[in-house]
Write an enzyme that holds these catalytic residues in place. Structure first.
Site, PDB file in Angstrom:
ATOM      1  N   ASP A   8      -8.499  -9.069   3.921  1.00  0.00           N
ATOM      2  CA  ASP A   8      -8.261  -7.949   4.834  1.00  0.00           C
ATOM      3  C   ASP A   8      -9.320  -7.871   5.936  1.00  0.00           C
ATOM      4  O   ASP A   8     -10.189  -6.999   5.890  1.00  0.00           O
ATOM      5  CB  ASP A   8      -8.221  -6.637   4.050  1.00  0.00           C
ATOM      6  CG  ASP A   8      -7.733  -5.465   4.880  1.00  0.00           C
ATOM      7  OD1 ASP A   8      -7.194  -5.683   5.967  1.00  0.00           O
ATOM      8  OD2 ASP A   8      -7.888  -4.319   4.421  1.00  0.00           O
ATOM      9  N   GLU A  63     -12.751  -2.253  11.808  1.00  0.00           N
ATOM     10  CA  GLU A  63     -12.678  -1.475  10.573  1.00  0.00           C
ATOM     11  C   GLU A  63     -13.788  -1.853   9.609  1.00  0.00           C
ATOM     12  O   GLU A  63     -14.345  -0.997   8.925  1.00  0.00           O
ATOM     13  CB  GLU A  63     -11.314  -1.697   9.920  1.00  0.00           C
ATOM     14  CG  GLU A  63     -11.157  -1.042   8.565  1.00  0.00           C
ATOM     15  CD  GLU A  63      -9.817  -1.344   7.911  1.00  0.00           C
ATOM     16  OE1 GLU A  63      -9.634  -0.943   6.755  1.00  0.00           O
ATOM     17  OE2 GLU A  63      -8.956  -1.983   8.559  1.00  0.00           O
ATOM     18  N   GLU A 118       0.815  -1.217   0.000  1.00  0.00           N
ATOM     19  CA  GLU A 118       0.000   0.000   0.000  1.00  0.00           C
ATOM     20  C   GLU A 118       0.853   1.274   0.000  1.00  0.00           C
ATOM     21  O   GLU A 118       0.572   2.239   0.704  1.00  0.00           O
ATOM     22  CB  GLU A 118      -0.951  -0.001   1.198  1.00  0.00           C
ATOM     23  CG  GLU A 118      -1.923  -1.159   1.199  1.00  0.00           C
ATOM     24  CD  GLU A 118      -2.918  -1.096   2.326  1.00  0.00           C
ATOM     25  OE1 GLU A 118      -4.103  -1.391   2.087  1.00  0.00           O
ATOM     26  OE2 GLU A 118      -2.518  -0.752   3.460  1.00  0.00           O
TER      27      GLU A 118
END
Length: 717
Positions: free
Chosen positions: A378, A406, A304
């Site tokens: 993820d 998240e 990332e």
């Protein structure tokens, strides 16, 4: 003022004072040692416990002494010094105990590691002992837990050791005190005021972690800032490490791979360059002058946009081993994250970590441990276990869970995640035949690993109750318990937490623990049923966004993952598609490849399935998907009903706060259901089945919703 009004005013003040006095704001977590309300049991404990004798004078023994006295005084409603019951408590490490007591524990201690402990009744004593003082502290917390959960303290014979070496929280905290994917306020670490001002909350944090066996903390974000490695910050880190040390909590830091350039003045960060190697060697030596028991580095590299060895034509082995060489003289470790995916490989993001790491099995140094997320994408509400587990027999592997939510509604949704952790630990990799569970991979027993570890991305912040939602404390607690022993049962952990945090009343415990256990499946149902994944909104990941298709990298778009079209929905990862199933053991691959044997909970993860495909219950895929969404909404409604029945069993503050959050969760579960079904209905062209509520708005309404200031957003680098 008239006399009657004066009386009313005074009475109102009394009520206000009482409310303030007895309200429970959640700060004490599961360590609120309230006096036992069962009078018969209270008298029994008082008659059994006598004086307390401590052996040893370390800071850790001092913490154990303070804890046991505070706990017993609170739980038994009397000063611990006034106890005169049947059994004296004897507390101290084996080497400090009187010889006549110590010799009775030699056999038990043979089977303990350095953090294990024994709690045993002998003649007129209850002895808590261990090889080390930190083991004694862990045993002390265990004994107090027995009192909190109202278990017998007679004829005790308990031996317990952690099954995993490194049990660590990863704080995604930035130096400006924002928290990436944080939903409970700001970072605990007030860098501006450290090292001079030491918030008492730092010790409360260490104490809470010690109570559940967590022995490490990474203070800084994996998207790291090199400044934390400078002397200005190292003296601040030292202040925290000094507070944490008596509780057995080691400090670790994230190491930005480009630090030699950013704070060292070098022109390269090439891991094979002599100047770079020397810079890291000197930096590590400097860190250990501040923190003699520094644990090591956590590294996110070439992921990332983060810098890494691939920037210089090197690989993960080169980068990890270079840092490991610098840390080895001090027994430090490198936790090298396997969360990598490249915009240049558009075939299947789920395959990339395996492809980059498994070919290098056996090449990493002994003090490197590869940190692997529980699933291959993820931290989704549900993922199949990561194929790397069991595939690297000659490399240390640790698992990474995300305690912070998240992808599960932040801190507004009640989701009991230990159920997820347990599911992953129980998954069978088949790498050495049937029974080769992920738990055996992680505790090292499957391949006799040198270092073992479990990491959890923290959900802790400056909110008074630590986690934003009272029930999300259970995820921190449950993570610690399963990190200590990955074979524990998540339902047992839930009941344990409820008793320590709320009440020991059996009907209450049963109802609340059942609600917690069901909550994980509820969030899967109303967000990503039947194997759907990564269909959250952009950036903040708050709310649904299955329609998103305009992001710069294909694997950032939800349409990449669900691949809905007129023919069906789902990502084909079988040999006819990306062939990601080939990364699993043959037995597991065969199960996932076959539509008949693939678990329906993973169906759309591994298969692109026609809308009219018949599920095992006879429903078409479309009907089954819609009914799953409705089931999730209904499950939240049932959670609301359960909680509302318990108003008289919970203090008003926590009852009302949880009630309001459940109202939000129900509203947002309905939002997920309506938005997703309207979007997928464009492709299925089928009516909603009977029993599924009609959406409240149009698809365009949901697509136009914007949340520019949703909490937990990743900062721009």
């Amino acid at each position: 003022m008239p006399r009657c009004l004066k009386w009313l005013f005074s009475f109102s003040l009394i009520l206000l004072f009482q409310s303030a006095t007895y309200a429970t704001d959640g700060y004490k977590l599961w360590l609120d040692y309230k006096t036992i309300s069962d009078s018969a049991l209270l008298k029994e404990y008082q008659s059994l416990l006598g004086g307390i004798q401590f052996y040893g004078n370390s800071e850790t023994i001092e913490k154990a002494s303070r804890e046991i006295q505070q706990g017993i005084s609170g739980l038994l409603g009397m000063d611990s010094e006034k106890l005169n019951g049947k059994y004296r408590l004897v507390i101290g490490s084996y080497s400090n105990l009187p010889k006549d007591i110590a010799h009775q524990f030699s056999k038990e201690l043979e089977y303990l590691n350095k953090e294990g402990y024994v709690i045993k009744s002998i003649s007129n004593s209850i002895v808590i002992t261990a090889k080390t003082d930190i083991g004694v502290l862990y045993g002390t917390f265990n004994f107090l837990k027995r009192l909190q959960t109202q278990q017998s303290i007679e004829n005790l014979n308990i031996t317990d050791s952690p099954k995993i070496d490194i049990r660590i929280l990863n704080h995604w905290d930035n130096l400006d005190r924002t928290v990436e994917r944080g939903y409970a306020g700001f970072s605990l670490w007030n860098w501006h005021q450290l090292p001079e001002y030491k918030d008492p909350r730092y010790e409360d944090y260490a104490r809470a972690n010690a109570s559940i066996g967590i022995n490490g903390t990474v203070l800084t974000n994996v998207n790291s800032n090199a400044l934390v490695l400078t002397p200005q910050y190292l003296e601040k880190v030292k202040a925290l490490a000094d507070i944490f040390r008596p509780y057995g909590l080691k400090v670790y830091l994230t190491a930005r791979f480009s630090a030699p350039m950013e704070i060292g003045g070098l022109k390269t960060a090439d891991p094979l360059h002599a100047e770079v190697k020397n810079w890291w060697k000197n930096k590590v030596e400097e860190i250990y002058t501040y923190i003699p028991d520094f644990g090591g580095f956590l590294v996110k590299a070439n992921s990332e946009g983060q810098p890494g060895p691939q920037n210089y034509g090197r690989n993960h082995v080169d980068g990890a081993n270079m840092m490991a060489e610098a840390l080895a003289p001090f027994n430090g470790v490198v936790m090298w994250r396997a969360f990598v995916y490249s915009e240049h490989d558009t075939t299947d993001r789920a395959k990339q970590a395996y492809n980059e790491f498994v070919p290098h099995d056996g090449q990493f140094k002994d003090n490197v441990i590869i940190q692997v997320k529980n699933g291959p994408i993820d931290f989704q509400p549900r993922e199949p276990f990561h194929p790397m587990f069991g595939a690297m027999a000659n490399t240390n592997l640790m698992i990474e869970f995300q305690i912070t939510q998240e992808y599960m509604g932040g801190a507004t949704h009640l989701v009991y995640q230990p159920k997820l952790f347990e599911e992953v630990f129980e998954a069978d990799t088949y790498r050495k035949g049937k029974g080769s569970t992920v738990a055996k991979v992680i505790d090292g027993s499957l391949h006799n690993k040198k270092i073992t570890g479990v990491a959890g991305v923290s959900n802790i912040g400056t909110d008074r109750n630590w986690t934003g939602h009272h029930f999300l404390q259970a995820n921190w607690y449950g993570f610690g318990r399963l990190a200590w022993d990955p074979y524990l049962n998540s339902e047992d952990i839930a009941k344990e937490w409820v008793k320590m945090t709320f009440s020991n009343k059996e009907p209450f415990v049963e109802k609340v623990s059942a609600m917690m256990i069901e909550s994980r499946e509820a969030v899967v149902n109303y967000m990503t049923p039947l194997g759907l994944h990564h269909i959250m909104a952009t950036g903040h990941h708050y709310g649904p966004g299955p329609w998103v298709s305009d992001l710069s990298r294909p694997e950032w778009n939800p349409v990449y993952y669900h691949k809905a079209d007129n023919s069906g929905v789902g990502f084909d990862r079988t040999p006819s598609g990306s062939n990601a199933t080939a990364q699993y053991a043959p037995e597991v691959a065969a199960m996932f490849n076959n539509l008949e044997t693939c678990p329906e909970e993973d169906l759309l993860w591994f298969h692109h399935v026609p809308w009219n495909y018949k599920l095992k219950n006879g429903h078409t895929l479309w009907d089954g998907l819609a009914l799953k969404y409705q089931e999730g909404v209904n499950e939240v409604a049932q959670m609301q009903a359960t909680w509302n029945q318990l108003e008289n069993d919970v203090d008003a503050q926590r009852f009302n706060e949880v009630k309001m959050l459940l109202n939000i969760q129900y509203k947002e579960a309905k939002w997920w259901q309506d938005a997703c079904l309207l979007y997928f209905q464009q492709f299925s062209k089928m009516e909603l089945p009977k029993g599924v509520e009609a959406p409240a708005h149009t698809l365009q309404y949901y697509q136009n919703l914007q949340f520019p200031y949703a909490p937990g957003i990743r900062p721009q680098w």
